[in-house]
Design an enzyme around this catalytic site. Structure first.
Site, PDB file in Angstrom:
ATOM      1  N   CYS A 117       0.441  85.963  38.598  1.00 42.26           N
ATOM      2  CA  CYS A 117       1.609  86.761  38.982  1.00 42.26           C
ATOM      3  C   CYS A 117       1.217  87.833  40.009  1.00 42.26           C
ATOM      4  CB  CYS A 117       2.263  87.361  37.731  1.00 42.26           C
ATOM      5  SG  CYS A 117       3.941  87.947  38.002  1.00 42.26           S
ATOM      6  N   GLU A 146      -1.478  83.094  29.930  1.00 45.35           N
ATOM      7  CA  GLU A 146      -2.034  83.894  28.832  1.00 45.35           C
ATOM      8  C   GLU A 146      -1.003  84.146  27.728  1.00 45.35           C
ATOM      9  OE1 GLU A 146      -1.204  85.027  31.752  1.00 45.35           O
ATOM     10  OE2 GLU A 146      -0.238  86.987  31.600  1.00 45.35           O
ATOM     11  N   HIS A 153       2.680  82.729  33.614  1.00 42.71           N
ATOM     12  CA  HIS A 153       1.714  83.469  32.795  1.00 42.71           C
ATOM     13  C   HIS A 153       1.111  82.581  31.689  1.00 42.71           C
ATOM     14  CE1 HIS A 153       2.437  87.716  34.107  1.00 42.71           C
ATOM     15  NE2 HIS A 153       3.542  87.149  34.586  1.00 42.71           N
TER      16      HIS A 153
END
Length: 232
Positions: free
Chosen positions: A85, A203, A201
């Site tokens: 990002c 994660e 994302h």
């Protein structure tokens, strides 16, 4: 195996990345934006957030942080670097990846799960078979990837497009990209495959406590396996 997660003023996803690495049994520590030494780290992640308050434009100030000169040298030595990002925006501003990230089509912030289809690429960070569909959340206002036609042609010819936005069944259409990205591009890598930038994302899809699916794990385990193989 030790990941370094760079913290810029305004970063807000560094804890998620560190948690994800540790959940997978990988060592991870923070790297301050003023640091100039990455000795002891095997991989580097530039996390999401709003580095330096997005002043001027996203990533434009962060690229001049002292740590970025060392990140460039780390990548030039073959070290794996991933920008998520805002991290992707910083990598383009630092000219470590081509193109730019501009305001989303419709000028609205988007935040939702997003199907992505894996491309046949040279990227070292992901070894899922081409055509695999993963669901990874997006969360951004300036994720509209743009580049000139010549750059797009080169990205495609050199197998540097890693991920494209798609529908739930993996079909890519003209309106697949929620942000209007060129050729529905969600992630690209450099020629060598060791520098990877993406707007979604991963994660946030690692620990089952965060979400029922764990599609994001592959983004961290692939590079860990590759580094372990190199180390012998």
């Amino acid at each position: 195996m030790r990941f370094g997660v760079v913290v810029f003023p305004g970063s807000n996803c560094e804890q998620d990345v560190v948690h994800s690495c540790r959940h997978l049994g990988l060592e991870a520590d923070y790297v301050w934006h003023g640091d100039t030494d990455l000795t002891g780290f095997d991989a580097v992640v530039l996390p999401g957030g709003f580095s330096y308050g997005d002043y001027i434009r996203t990533g434009a100030v962060a690229r001049f942080s002292p740590v970025m000169a060392e990140v460039v040298r780390f990548a030039e030595r073959g070290g794996p670097v991933m920008g998520v990002c805002n991290g992707f925006q910083i990598l383009t501003e630092a000219h470590m990846l081509p193109g730019a990230l501009i305001r989303n089509t419709g000028l609205k912030f988007i935040c939702h799960g997003q199907p992505l289809v894996v491309q046949d690429s040279v990227c070292e960070w992901l070894d899922l078979p081409a055509g695999t569909v993963v669901d990874i959340p997006v969360n951004h206002n300036e994720g509209n990837y743009v580049c000139d036609p010549r750059t797009l042609e080169r990205l495609r010819a050199e197998r540097r497009v890693v991920l494209r936005y798609c529908g739930p069944e993996g079909v890519v259409s003209d309106d697949s990209a929620p942000n209007g990205a060129t050729w529905q591009i969600a992630g690209i890598c450099n020629e060598r495959g060791n520098v990877f930038g993406l707007m979604p994302h991963p994660e946030r899809r690692v620990d089952p406590a965060q979400a029922p699916d764990t599609d994001g794990q592959a983004f961290f385990t692939a590079i860990a396996r590759r580094l372990a193989e190199v180390a012998g």
